[in-house]
Design a protein around this motif. Structure first.
Motif, PDB file in Angstrom:
ATOM      1  N   ILE A   1       3.298 -10.047  11.636  1.00  0.00           N
ATOM      2  CA  ILE A   1       1.880 -10.728  11.119  1.00  0.00           C
ATOM      3  C   ILE A   1       1.981 -12.241  11.046  1.00  0.00           C
ATOM      4  CG2 ILE A   1       0.281 -10.670   9.324  1.00  0.00           C
ATOM      5  CD1 ILE A   1       1.062  -7.877   8.671  1.00  0.00           C
ATOM      6  N   LEU A   2       1.082 -12.900  11.742  1.00  0.00           N
ATOM      7  CA  LEU A   2       1.170 -14.336  11.799  1.00  0.00           C
ATOM      8  C   LEU A   2       0.432 -14.802  10.629  1.00  0.00           C
ATOM      9  CD1 LEU A   2       0.470 -14.870  15.674  1.00  0.00           C
ATOM     10  CD2 LEU A   2       2.613 -14.973  14.405  1.00  0.00           C
TER      11      LEU A   2
ATOM     12  N   ALA B   1       5.242  -2.980   1.711  1.00  0.00           N
ATOM     13  CA  ALA B   1       4.367  -1.858   1.724  1.00  0.00           C
ATOM     14  C   ALA B   1       2.851  -2.500   1.936  1.00  0.00           C
ATOM     15  CB  ALA B   1       4.634  -0.866   0.678  1.00  0.00           C
ATOM     16  N   GLU B   2       2.682  -3.627   1.355  1.00  0.00           N
ATOM     17  CA  GLU B   2       1.123  -3.903   1.250  1.00  0.00           C
ATOM     18  C   GLU B   2       0.714  -4.441   2.656  1.00  0.00           C
ATOM     19  OE1 GLU B   2      -1.261  -4.457  -1.249  1.00  0.00           O
ATOM     20  OE2 GLU B   2       0.478  -3.031  -1.926  1.00  0.00           O
TER      21      GLU B   2
ATOM     22  N   GLY C   1       3.397  -0.215   6.537  1.00  0.00           N
ATOM     23  CA  GLY C   1       2.577  -0.519   5.468  1.00  0.00           C
ATOM     24  C   GLY C   1       1.188  -0.439   5.430  1.00  0.00           C
ATOM     25  N   LYS C   2       0.351  -0.883   4.841  1.00  0.00           N
ATOM     26  CA  LYS C   2      -0.964  -0.764   4.603  1.00  0.00           C
ATOM     27  C   LYS C   2      -1.946  -1.215   5.863  1.00  0.00           C
ATOM     28  CE  LYS C   2      -1.971  -0.711  -0.237  1.00  0.00           C
ATOM     29  NZ  LYS C   2      -2.509  -1.443  -1.495  1.00  0.00           N
ATOM     30  N   LEU C   3      -1.092  -2.071   6.680  1.00  0.00           N
ATOM     31  CA  LEU C   3      -1.778  -2.626   8.118  1.00  0.00           C
ATOM     32  C   LEU C   3      -2.240  -1.453   9.013  1.00  0.00           C
ATOM     33  CD1 LEU C   3      -2.354  -5.064  10.032  1.00  0.00           C
ATOM     34  CD2 LEU C   3      -0.127  -4.531  11.244  1.00  0.00           C
TER      35      LEU C   3
ATOM     36  N   LYS D   1       2.106   4.914  16.318  1.00  0.00           N
ATOM     37  CA  LYS D   1       2.908   4.765  17.597  1.00  0.00           C
ATOM     38  C   LYS D   1       3.061   3.379  18.076  1.00  0.00           C
ATOM     39  CE  LYS D   1       2.706   8.962  19.803  1.00  0.00           C
ATOM     40  NZ  LYS D   1       2.036   9.925  20.866  1.00  0.00           N
ATOM     41  N   ALA D   2       1.725   2.674  17.744  1.00  0.00           N
ATOM     42  CA  ALA D   2       1.903   1.112  18.437  1.00  0.00           C
ATOM     43  C   ALA D   2       2.330   0.125  17.228  1.00  0.00           C
ATOM     44  CB  ALA D   2       0.315   1.097  18.519  1.00  0.00           C
ATOM     45  N   PHE D   3       3.253   0.567  16.310  1.00  0.00           N
ATOM     46  CA  PHE D   3       3.994  -0.194  15.356  1.00  0.00           C
ATOM     47  C   PHE D   3       5.358  -0.433  15.798  1.00  0.00           C
ATOM     48  CE2 PHE D   3       0.498  -0.178  13.033  1.00  0.00           C
ATOM     49  CZ  PHE D   3       0.636  -0.868  11.626  1.00  0.00           C
TER      50      PHE D   3
END
Length: 351
Positions: A120-121, A299-300, A309-311, A339-341
């Protein structure tokens, strides 16, 4: 113009991707003019935005080049997530910045783009906003009814605009939505062709000079629809060179730490990359929400190896909203989002 943009076929998108790749070869900002796409495996083609983030610090400080001296690293500038998605389809990128909305689009449908979110940027704050030209007299989102509003389609700004209209009780068909890239938005604004625009920095600051801000992505997030600038990696890179991904994550984590520990140095790096004054760079950075590496892997937000996480929820919610707005045919399933993580090694690889 119809409020639901025409969705090009995969073949059209692929053709577009090849054009993007060709353009990038000419206009992209390469750190090595001899960068080659040879099959040696020791290459990284990184897509980035001229937008204040840790990415610009990694690029300016050459953090990745120092960590991977045996790799040829090419930085290619993009204007929107839609063109990043096309470039991944054309296999001309390994890593890239990408908004959460175009990412949700990319993993939707029967042929998802072969990439995964790996970092995450930043979280969109006041650095993306909806602004109306002062001369129109529009003072709130509801006042946009019947007006011409521009935004880059398939972007986080587009998603936030739809959410803001929805909250104000307007349907997308209640306004005349126009698909324009940031520079084209500025030109249309100056000509008086558009009444309002939802866009990001640095174009946003130009619009604010003669406009009134109606809402921002920070406010839209407060009503349950956050947007983020993510970083994605190709499935091919995951299979070919996972250690390069670890080195890149470490460099991005270092950049996030530098934003806190060496703020003036970070301002200097961003100013140099965007060719703006230190004062402007400082003001632009202040509008973003930058997490610490520990927050990114909590986890947030992104989560850790085996524990997204919450993403995961945010991306799923984005997909469902876009499907409800007829922007995509169907929302991605929870399983396809998961699957896309790519979380392998997190958070330990950052140490």
């Amino acid at each position: 113009m119809s409020h639901a943009p025409h969705r090009p076929s995969r073949r059209q998108m692929l053709a577009g991707a090849l054009a993007v790749a060709a353009t990038a070869a000419v206009t992209g900002c390469s750190t090595d003019s001899s960068a080659s796409a040879s099959g040696s495996g020791k290459r990284l083609r990184i897509g980035y935005f001229a937008f204040p983030s840790g990415d610009l610090i990694v690029k300016n400080r050459k953090l990745l080049e120092k960590a991977l001296p045996d790799h040829t690293i090419t930085w290619i500038k993009f204007d929107s997530g839609a063109s990043v998605n096309q470039a991944f389809l054309g296999k001309s990128l390994d890593i890239a910045a990408l908004g959460s909305s175009p990412f949700a689009r990319g993993i939707s449908g029967p042929s998802p783009i072969p990439y995964k979110v790996a970092w995450i940027l930043d979280v969109a704050g006041e650095n993306e906003a909806l602004v109306a030209r002062k001369s129109t007299g529009i003072s709130d989102v509801a006042g946009l009814k019947g007006r011409t509003v521009a935004t880059p389609f398939a972007s986080t700004s587009h998603y936030s605009l739809l959410a803001a209209l929805d909250k104000a009780g307007l349907k997308p068909s209640d306004v005349k939505l126009i698909d324009l890239q940031p520079q084209a938005i500025l030109a249309a604004w100056q000509r008086g062709d558009i009444d309002a625009a939802y866009v990001w920095l640095p174009t946003l600051d130009e619009l604010r000079k003669t406009g009134k801000q109606l809402t921002s992505s920070k406010q839209v997030a407060g009503s349950g629809k956050p947007t983020l600038d993510l970083a994605v990696v190709s499935d091919e890179l995951i299979a070919r060179d996972p250690k390069a991904i670890d080195a890149w994550r470490k460099a991005e984590a270092e950049a996030l730490r530098l934003l806190k520990s060496d703020h003036e140095g970070s301002v200097k790096a961003v100013a140099a990359e965007l060719n703006i004054s230190a004062a402007d760079a400082r003001a632009q950075l202040a509008q973003g929400v930058f997490l610490t590496p520990e927050q990114v892997t909590s986890a947030e937000w992104l989560g850790t190896d085996g524990k997204p996480g919450k993403l995961l929820t945010y991306v799923g919610d984005t997909g469902r909203f876009l499907a409800g707005q007829k922007q995509i045919d169907a929302a991605p399933s929870t399983a396809s989002v998961e699957k896309a993580f790519y979380l392998k090694g997190l958070p330990d690889v950052l140490k």
